[in-house]
Design a protein around this motif. Structure first.
Motif, PDB file in Angstrom:
ATOM      1  N   GLY A 166     -49.571  43.335  30.147  1.00  0.00           N
ATOM      2  CA  GLY A 166     -49.260  44.579  30.818  1.00  0.00           C
ATOM      3  C   GLY A 166     -50.432  44.979  31.680  1.00  0.00           C
ATOM      4  N   VAL A 167     -50.137  45.412  32.934  1.00  0.00           N
ATOM      5  CA  VAL A 167     -51.219  45.753  33.853  1.00  0.00           C
ATOM      6  C   VAL A 167     -51.056  47.186  34.340  1.00  0.00           C
ATOM      7  CG1 VAL A 167     -51.399  43.353  34.587  1.00  0.00           C
ATOM      8  CG2 VAL A 167     -50.025  44.925  35.918  1.00  0.00           C
ATOM      9  N   ALA A 168     -52.193  47.814  34.627  1.00  0.00           N
ATOM     10  CA  ALA A 168     -52.192  49.186  35.144  1.00  0.00           C
ATOM     11  C   ALA A 168     -53.405  49.375  36.034  1.00  0.00           C
ATOM     12  CB  ALA A 168     -52.215  50.190  33.997  1.00  0.00           C
ATOM     13  N   THR A 169     -53.204  50.083  37.143  1.00  0.00           N
ATOM     14  CA  THR A 169     -54.295  50.473  38.036  1.00  0.00           C
ATOM     15  C   THR A 169     -54.543  51.958  37.856  1.00  0.00           C
ATOM     16  OG1 THR A 169     -53.704  48.761  39.629  1.00  0.00           O
ATOM     17  CG2 THR A 169     -55.075  50.571  40.433  1.00  0.00           C
ATOM     18  N   LEU A 170     -55.800  52.311  37.621  1.00  0.00           N
ATOM     19  CA  LEU A 170     -56.119  53.707  37.363  1.00  0.00           C
ATOM     20  C   LEU A 170     -55.779  54.595  38.551  1.00  0.00           C
ATOM     21  CD1 LEU A 170     -58.042  52.337  35.106  1.00  0.00           C
ATOM     22  CD2 LEU A 170     -59.279  54.506  35.284  1.00  0.00           C
ATOM     23  N   ALA A 171     -55.113  55.711  38.249  1.00  0.00           N
ATOM     24  CA  ALA A 171     -54.846  56.716  39.274  1.00  0.00           C
ATOM     25  C   ALA A 171     -56.120  57.500  39.563  1.00  0.00           C
ATOM     26  CB  ALA A 171     -53.730  57.636  38.820  1.00  0.00           C
ATOM     27  N   GLU A 172     -56.105  58.304  40.596  1.00  0.00           N
ATOM     28  CA  GLU A 172     -57.309  58.966  41.086  1.00  0.00           C
ATOM     29  C   GLU A 172     -58.005  59.811  40.026  1.00  0.00           C
ATOM     30  OE1 GLU A 172     -58.664  61.991  44.701  1.00  0.00           O
ATOM     31  OE2 GLU A 172     -56.644  61.115  44.638  1.00  0.00           O
ATOM     32  N   SER A 173     -57.258  60.576  39.273  1.00  0.00           N
ATOM     33  CA  SER A 173     -57.867  61.455  38.273  1.00  0.00           C
ATOM     34  C   SER A 173     -57.441  61.099  36.852  1.00  0.00           C
ATOM     35  CB  SER A 173     -57.499  62.920  38.563  1.00  0.00           C
ATOM     36  OG  SER A 173     -56.089  63.067  38.571  1.00  0.00           O
ATOM     37  N   GLU A 174     -56.936  59.905  36.669  1.00  0.00           N
ATOM     38  CA  GLU A 174     -56.429  59.479  35.362  1.00  0.00           C
ATOM     39  C   GLU A 174     -57.577  59.111  34.433  1.00  0.00           C
ATOM     40  OE1 GLU A 174     -52.998  56.428  33.656  1.00  0.00           O
ATOM     41  OE2 GLU A 174     -54.095  55.928  35.496  1.00  0.00           O
ATOM     42  N   SER A 175     -57.419  59.434  33.157  1.00  0.00           N
ATOM     43  CA  SER A 175     -58.426  59.062  32.175  1.00  0.00           C
ATOM     44  C   SER A 175     -58.265  57.599  31.785  1.00  0.00           C
ATOM     45  CB  SER A 175     -58.310  59.947  30.930  1.00  0.00           C
ATOM     46  OG  SER A 175     -57.138  59.629  30.211  1.00  0.00           O
ATOM     47  N   LEU A 176     -59.334  57.043  31.241  1.00  0.00           N
ATOM     48  CA  LEU A 176     -59.279  55.653  30.793  1.00  0.00           C
ATOM     49  C   LEU A 176     -58.245  55.484  29.685  1.00  0.00           C
ATOM     50  CD1 LEU A 176     -60.380  52.755  30.695  1.00  0.00           C
ATOM     51  CD2 LEU A 176     -62.169  53.561  29.149  1.00  0.00           C
ATOM     52  N   ASP A 177     -58.206  56.398  28.748  1.00  0.00           N
ATOM     53  CA  ASP A 177     -57.248  56.305  27.642  1.00  0.00           C
ATOM     54  C   ASP A 177     -55.811  56.291  28.148  1.00  0.00           C
ATOM     55  OD1 ASP A 177     -59.253  56.214  25.777  1.00  0.00           O
ATOM     56  OD2 ASP A 177     -59.136  58.338  25.244  1.00  0.00           O
ATOM     57  N   ASP A 178     -55.525  57.140  29.144  1.00  0.00           N
ATOM     58  CA  ASP A 178     -54.165  57.176  29.688  1.00  0.00           C
ATOM     59  C   ASP A 178     -53.815  55.875  30.382  1.00  0.00           C
ATOM     60  OD1 ASP A 178     -53.806  59.702  28.697  1.00  0.00           O
ATOM     61  OD2 ASP A 178     -54.206  60.728  30.602  1.00  0.00           O
ATOM     62  N   ALA A 179     -54.772  55.309  31.113  1.00  0.00           N
ATOM     63  CA  ALA A 179     -54.515  54.043  31.812  1.00  0.00           C
ATOM     64  C   ALA A 179     -54.288  52.913  30.806  1.00  0.00           C
ATOM     65  CB  ALA A 179     -55.690  53.713  32.733  1.00  0.00           C
ATOM     66  N   ILE A 180     -55.081  52.891  29.739  1.00  0.00           N
ATOM     67  CA  ILE A 180     -54.876  51.873  28.702  1.00  0.00           C
ATOM     68  C   ILE A 180     -53.515  52.071  28.051  1.00  0.00           C
ATOM     69  CG2 ILE A 180     -55.688  51.032  26.460  1.00  0.00           C
ATOM     70  CD1 ILE A 180     -58.526  51.697  27.355  1.00  0.00           C
ATOM     71  N   GLY A 181     -53.134  53.334  27.857  1.00  0.00           N
ATOM     72  CA  GLY A 181     -51.817  53.603  27.288  1.00  0.00           C
ATOM     73  C   GLY A 181     -50.698  53.084  28.170  1.00  0.00           C
TER      74      GLY A 181
END
Length: 370
Positions: free
Chosen positions: A315-330
């Motif tokens: 599963g892959v995710a690119t961090l949004a501008e103000s997204e936290s690391l935990d949310d991106a990992i989620g």
């Protein structure tokens, strides 16, 4: 000429213990070379008694070295202590305090202090103090029994001072390098996974926070890939846990070969791995994840004469501008979950968080079945 008796807790052999005895063997050889120089010097200045004394010292260091190579450490240390204290006492009484032989007693101090707890070092330190003080008093009242001429005495003093500085510097450097080596090992234990040698979870989280802060300052993207070995329990059950461990090691080696210098891959837990990819957008991270998947799918691992093949779900995710690391990992974890539920051996990309529906995150994933 520097040595001491290191104490090990519980009788266990440690790297510091082994390093100490390596140093002691080296110092024994160096001390024998110094005594050879003394032998030549005293023959040249017409002091045969001191010359033959150094011949005995060379023999004692040779015997100590042989004992050390056979791991008979206690007799070797006793022999070295005997040689140094006797040599310092006899040399000082024969030639005088200005000869500088007493400096060799001081060389025991640093090795003694670091060799164990205070209970173990107090007695040797007290012995050194009393021996040094007693020798000083005796030399003061008795004087030189076999004095050298002024020139020879000056040369002898310069030589002894030089040897003292060289040996003291070597000992200090040895313990400095030992501390540095221990620090590196502790740092490795704190940041590396013991089995695979990859970064551990805590270390990757620390690196990720630093990288995200740097990327936002420079307006760059950061992406994550969460990978899980499919049916790993079947590998353990069918081939044994040792085979499972070796599969993790083999996969880790392949991951290292795929990653760029700036990328970090960590063992996230069990058979899960997390990739941190700086300066990587959504299209690039998807291509990277697909390359990882194909590399594992094409690999063959041999264990106990059996070929083991395995696959990855990612599963892959690119961090949004103000997204936290935990949310991106989620989000990456959610994408990984969908890869699992839709058949495994595939890559799923999490959509931007702004596009997600609050009622069902599964409906907001783009799957890339292979």
């Amino acid at each position: 000429m520097d040595s001491s008796l290191p104490v090990e807790k519980g009788g266990r052999r440690t790297s510091a213990h082994s390093a100490f005895w390596i140093m002691t063997r080296r110092v024994s050889v160096l001390a024998a070379c110094v005594d050879m120089a003394f032998l030549v010097f005293f023959l040249a200045v017409g002091s045969p008694l001191l010359a033959w004394l150094n011949l005995v010292s060379i023999s004692m260091y040779g015997a100590a070295y042989l004992l050390l190579t056979r791991r008979r450490n206690l007799p070797a240390i006793i022999l070295i202590w005997t040689e140094v204290t006797a040599h310092a006492a006899i040399g000082t009484m024969l030639v005088g305090w200005d000869s500088g032989f007493h400096y060799y007693l001081l060389m025991f101090i640093p090795a003694t202090v670091v060799s164990g707890g205070w209970r173990n070092v107090i007695a040797p330190l007290l012995f050194l103090f009393l021996a040094y003080l007693g020798l000083h008093v005796a030399a003061h009242f008795v004087g030189a029994l076999a004095p050298l001429n002024d020139t020879a005495l000056l040369l002898l003093n310069v030589f002894n001072v030089s040897i003292f500085f060289a040996m003291a510097s070597y000992t200090a450097r040895f313990y400095y390098e030992l501390v540095r080596k221990t620090e590196r090992k502790l740092r490795e234990l704190a940041t590396k996974d013991a089995l695979t040698g990859l970064s551990n979870r805590r270390h990757l989280l620390d690196l990720a926070q630093q990288e995200i802060a740097r990327a936002r300052r420079s307006d760059e993207e950061v992406s994550l890939v969460l990978a899980d070995i499919d049916d790993f329990k079947l590998i353990n059950d069918g081939h044994g846990h040792d085979a499972g461990d070796q599969v993790l090691v083999h996969a880790s080696q392949l991951f290292r070969g795929i990653c760029r210098a700036q990328d970090t891959v960590a063992r996230w837990g069990g058979e899960e791995f997390l990739f941190l990819l700086p300066a990587t957008g959504q299209d690039a991270v998807r291509e990277f994840a697909e390359r990882v998947r194909m590399t594992i799918a094409d690999a063959r691992f041999e264990h106990a004469g059996q070929s083991i093949r395995f696959s990855l779900s990612l599963g892959v995710a690119t961090l949004a501008e103000s997204e936290s690391l935990d949310d991106a990992i989620g989000r990456a974890d959610g994408a990984l979950y969908r890869s699992k539920t839709e058949g495994r051996d595939r890559v799923t990309t999490a959509l931007h968080p702004a596009h997600e529906k609050p009622t069902s995150w599964q409906g907001d994933m783009e799957a890339s079945p292979v």
